[in-house]
Design an enzyme around this catalytic site. Structure first.
Site, PDB file in Angstrom:
ATOM      1  N   GLY A  22      -1.839  -9.306  -2.892  1.00  0.00           N
ATOM      2  CA  GLY A  22      -2.489  -8.857  -4.125  1.00  0.00           C
ATOM      3  C   GLY A  22      -2.668  -7.351  -4.193  1.00  0.00           C
ATOM      4  O   GLY A  22      -2.071  -6.608  -3.438  1.00  0.00           O
ATOM      5  N   LEU A  24      -1.614  -5.573  -6.683  1.00  0.00           N
ATOM      6  CA  LEU A  24      -0.178  -5.358  -6.874  1.00  0.00           C
ATOM      7  C   LEU A  24       0.118  -3.988  -7.487  1.00  0.00           C
ATOM      8  O   LEU A  24      -0.637  -3.483  -8.310  1.00  0.00           O
ATOM      9  CB  LEU A  24       0.379  -6.476  -7.770  1.00  0.00           C
ATOM     10  CG  LEU A  24       0.116  -7.896  -7.258  1.00  0.00           C
ATOM     11  CD1 LEU A  24       0.621  -8.929  -8.265  1.00  0.00           C
ATOM     12  CD2 LEU A  24       0.772  -8.119  -5.895  1.00  0.00           C
ATOM     13  N   HIS A  25       1.232  -3.432  -7.073  1.00  0.00           N
ATOM     14  CA  HIS A  25       1.675  -2.123  -7.583  1.00  0.00           C
ATOM     15  C   HIS A  25       3.176  -2.185  -7.858  1.00  0.00           C
ATOM     16  O   HIS A  25       3.793  -3.252  -7.720  1.00  0.00           O
ATOM     17  CB  HIS A  25       1.300  -1.010  -6.598  1.00  0.00           C
ATOM     18  CG  HIS A  25       1.703  -1.301  -5.176  1.00  0.00           C
ATOM     19  ND1 HIS A  25       3.021  -1.373  -4.776  1.00  0.00           N
ATOM     20  CD2 HIS A  25       0.965  -1.560  -4.063  1.00  0.00           C
ATOM     21  CE1 HIS A  25       3.071  -1.649  -3.484  1.00  0.00           C
ATOM     22  NE2 HIS A  25       1.838  -1.775  -3.028  1.00  0.00           N
ATOM     23  N   HIS A  28       5.497  -4.005  -5.438  1.00  0.00           N
ATOM     24  CA  HIS A  28       5.586  -5.463  -5.623  1.00  0.00           C
ATOM     25  C   HIS A  28       6.453  -5.781  -6.848  1.00  0.00           C
ATOM     26  O   HIS A  28       7.256  -6.717  -6.815  1.00  0.00           O
ATOM     27  CB  HIS A  28       4.194  -6.073  -5.832  1.00  0.00           C
ATOM     28  CG  HIS A  28       3.266  -5.887  -4.662  1.00  0.00           C
ATOM     29  ND1 HIS A  28       2.200  -5.033  -4.686  1.00  0.00           N
ATOM     30  CD2 HIS A  28       3.259  -6.472  -3.438  1.00  0.00           C
ATOM     31  CE1 HIS A  28       1.562  -5.095  -3.523  1.00  0.00           C
ATOM     32  NE2 HIS A  28       2.176  -5.947  -2.746  1.00  0.00           N
ATOM     33  N   GLY A 138       9.320  -5.770   1.340  1.00  0.00           N
ATOM     34  CA  GLY A 138       9.583  -4.341   1.157  1.00  0.00           C
ATOM     35  C   GLY A 138       9.977  -3.673   2.472  1.00  0.00           C
ATOM     36  O   GLY A 138       9.467  -4.027   3.537  1.00  0.00           O
ATOM     37  N   LYS A 140       9.092  -0.837   3.319  1.00  0.00           N
ATOM     38  CA  LYS A 140       7.983  -0.033   3.854  1.00  0.00           C
ATOM     39  C   LYS A 140       7.428  -0.675   5.124  1.00  0.00           C
ATOM     40  O   LYS A 140       7.083   0.008   6.074  1.00  0.00           O
ATOM     41  CB  LYS A 140       6.873   0.167   2.826  1.00  0.00           C
ATOM     42  CG  LYS A 140       5.959   1.310   3.268  1.00  0.00           C
ATOM     43  CD  LYS A 140       4.714   1.422   2.460  1.00  0.00           C
ATOM     44  CE  LYS A 140       3.698   0.393   2.770  1.00  0.00           C
ATOM     45  NZ  LYS A 140       2.914   0.571   3.974  1.00  0.00           N
ATOM     46  N   VAL A 167       9.179   1.792  -2.643  1.00  0.00           N
ATOM     47  CA  VAL A 167       8.928   2.489  -3.919  1.00  0.00           C
ATOM     48  C   VAL A 167       7.888   3.568  -3.641  1.00  0.00           C
ATOM     49  O   VAL A 167       6.892   3.330  -2.961  1.00  0.00           O
ATOM     50  CB  VAL A 167       8.450   1.499  -5.003  1.00  0.00           C
ATOM     51  CG1 VAL A 167       8.130   2.222  -6.300  1.00  0.00           C
ATOM     52  CG2 VAL A 167       9.510   0.430  -5.235  1.00  0.00           C
ATOM     53  N   SER A 177      -1.057  -0.911  -1.124  1.00  0.00           N
ATOM     54  CA  SER A 177      -2.380  -1.276  -1.648  1.00  0.00           C
ATOM     55  C   SER A 177      -3.458  -0.448  -0.940  1.00  0.00           C
ATOM     56  O   SER A 177      -4.486  -0.121  -1.517  1.00  0.00           O
ATOM     57  CB  SER A 177      -2.643  -2.763  -1.428  1.00  0.00           C
ATOM     58  OG  SER A 177      -1.591  -3.506  -1.997  1.00  0.00           O
ATOM     59  N   ARG A 178      -3.208  -0.104   0.324  1.00  0.00           N
ATOM     60  CA  ARG A 178      -4.210   0.649   1.101  1.00  0.00           C
ATOM     61  C   ARG A 178      -4.336   2.101   0.647  1.00  0.00           C
ATOM     62  O   ARG A 178      -5.287   2.779   1.050  1.00  0.00           O
ATOM     63  CB  ARG A 178      -3.886   0.591   2.598  1.00  0.00           C
ATOM     64  CG  ARG A 178      -4.191  -0.765   3.206  1.00  0.00           C
ATOM     65  CD  ARG A 178      -4.142  -0.734   4.725  1.00  0.00           C
ATOM     66  NE  ARG A 178      -4.658  -1.963   5.316  1.00  0.00           N
ATOM     67  CZ  ARG A 178      -3.918  -3.014   5.661  1.00  0.00           C
ATOM     68  NH1 ARG A 178      -2.611  -3.002   5.471  1.00  0.00           N
ATOM     69  NH2 ARG A 178      -4.484  -4.089   6.180  1.00  0.00           N
TER      70      ARG A 178
END
Ligand code: PAF
Length: 275
Positions: A22, A24-25, A28, A138, A140, A167, A177-178
């Site tokens: 969750g 989300l950005h 995602h 991802g 990342k 991204v 998210s962090r």
């Protein structure tokens, strides 16, 4: 969810699955777009998985905003949101874990010793429920993707893993998210991670093949920055995550970086192909 997945499968639909925690950005959203491009139906799960957080980590404070997540899912025409509760996933007598050995001892595994066991366990559970043909992760979290790939291979799971590029924000910060934890000042300082990776990539493009020299130059950038605490910088082979000394033609490597910026732990990497 299992009944829906069975129905989709008997209707010969290809199921794409994007597991998330969750908040989300755009990172995602890029996984969702890839799934929609490659599959008939896209399922997204949102589950802040307690078993991948150590007791001293940020499970309680992990950012959550289910309403804005739902907006992003609607905007991207996601077919199903799977939103289980912790009690459904981990009922009182839950006592089975999935663990990949070896790959999980180093880098993230060294700083978060119980993390990957939680990740592989939840991915196995979610995939047994969602029954996807393809799953999307991802780059990342490159080591996470590599660990899951190993789990899929060793346990003969019957779905593909698709790794999508990281991204970034316009200034280069990898989306996470962090990032929501970063103060304005830390947010600015955090740019040093992606800038150092860019610099390393440029060194390689200019012909540098000695990983020690690349790592040393990257390390030097952080010496004046007292509020950034580096965890590791390393150049590793993409499949094994073994540390490289000399970069060889025809091979691909990740340059990995992890650091605590103020109170926020961030990770990032770039993928390089040696011609
Ligand atoms: O990358 C994440 O968000 C999580 O580790 C995952 C894969 C959803 C498992 O909880």
């Amino acid at each position: 969810m299992q009944i829906i997945s069975d129905q989709l499968r008997s209707g010969r639909k290809i199921i794409g699955f994007v597991p998330t925690m969750g908040f989300l950005h755009d990172g995602h959203a890029s996984l969702i777009r890839k799934s929609k491009e490659q599959c008939d139906v896209t399922v997204v799960s949102i589950f802040v998985n307690p078993t991948q957080f150590a007791p001293n980590e940020d499970l309680e404070s992990y950012p959550r905003d289910i309403e804005s997540d739902k907006l992003l899912l609607r905007k991207n025409n996601v077919d199903f949101l799977f939103l289980p509760s912790a009690e459904e996933i981990y009922p009182p007598n839950f006592n089975t874990y999935v663990e990949v050995f070896g790959l999980t001892n180093k880098f993230e595994g060294e700083f978060r010793p119980t993390h990957f066991k939680g990740v592989t366990t939840i991915v196995a559970i979610l995939c047994n429920i969602v029954k996807p043909h393809k799953t999307y992760f991802g780059q990342k979290d490159a080591q996470q993707a590599c660990v899951i790939k190993k789990m899929i291979k060793d346990l003969q799971f019957d779905f593909d893993l698709v790794i999508c590029p990281t991204v970034r924000e316009p200034d280069g910060l990898a989306m996470s998210s962090r990032n929501a934890y970063l103060t304005n000042d830390d947010r600015q300082k955090a740019l040093l991670l992606s800038q150092s990776l860019d610099e390393a990539k440029k060194l390689i493009d200019a012909g540098e093949r000695n990983a020690l020299i690349i790592v040393k130059k990257m390390n030097n950038n952080f010496i004046p920055e007292k509020s950034i605490h580096l965890n590791y910088i390393s150049v590793v082979e993409v499949d094994s995550f073994s540390e490289a000394d000399i970069l060889e033609a025809g091979k691909s490597y990740f340059i990995l970086i992890a650091a605590k910026v103020g109170k926020t732990r961030l990770i990032d990497n770039v993928l390089v192909h040696i011609k």
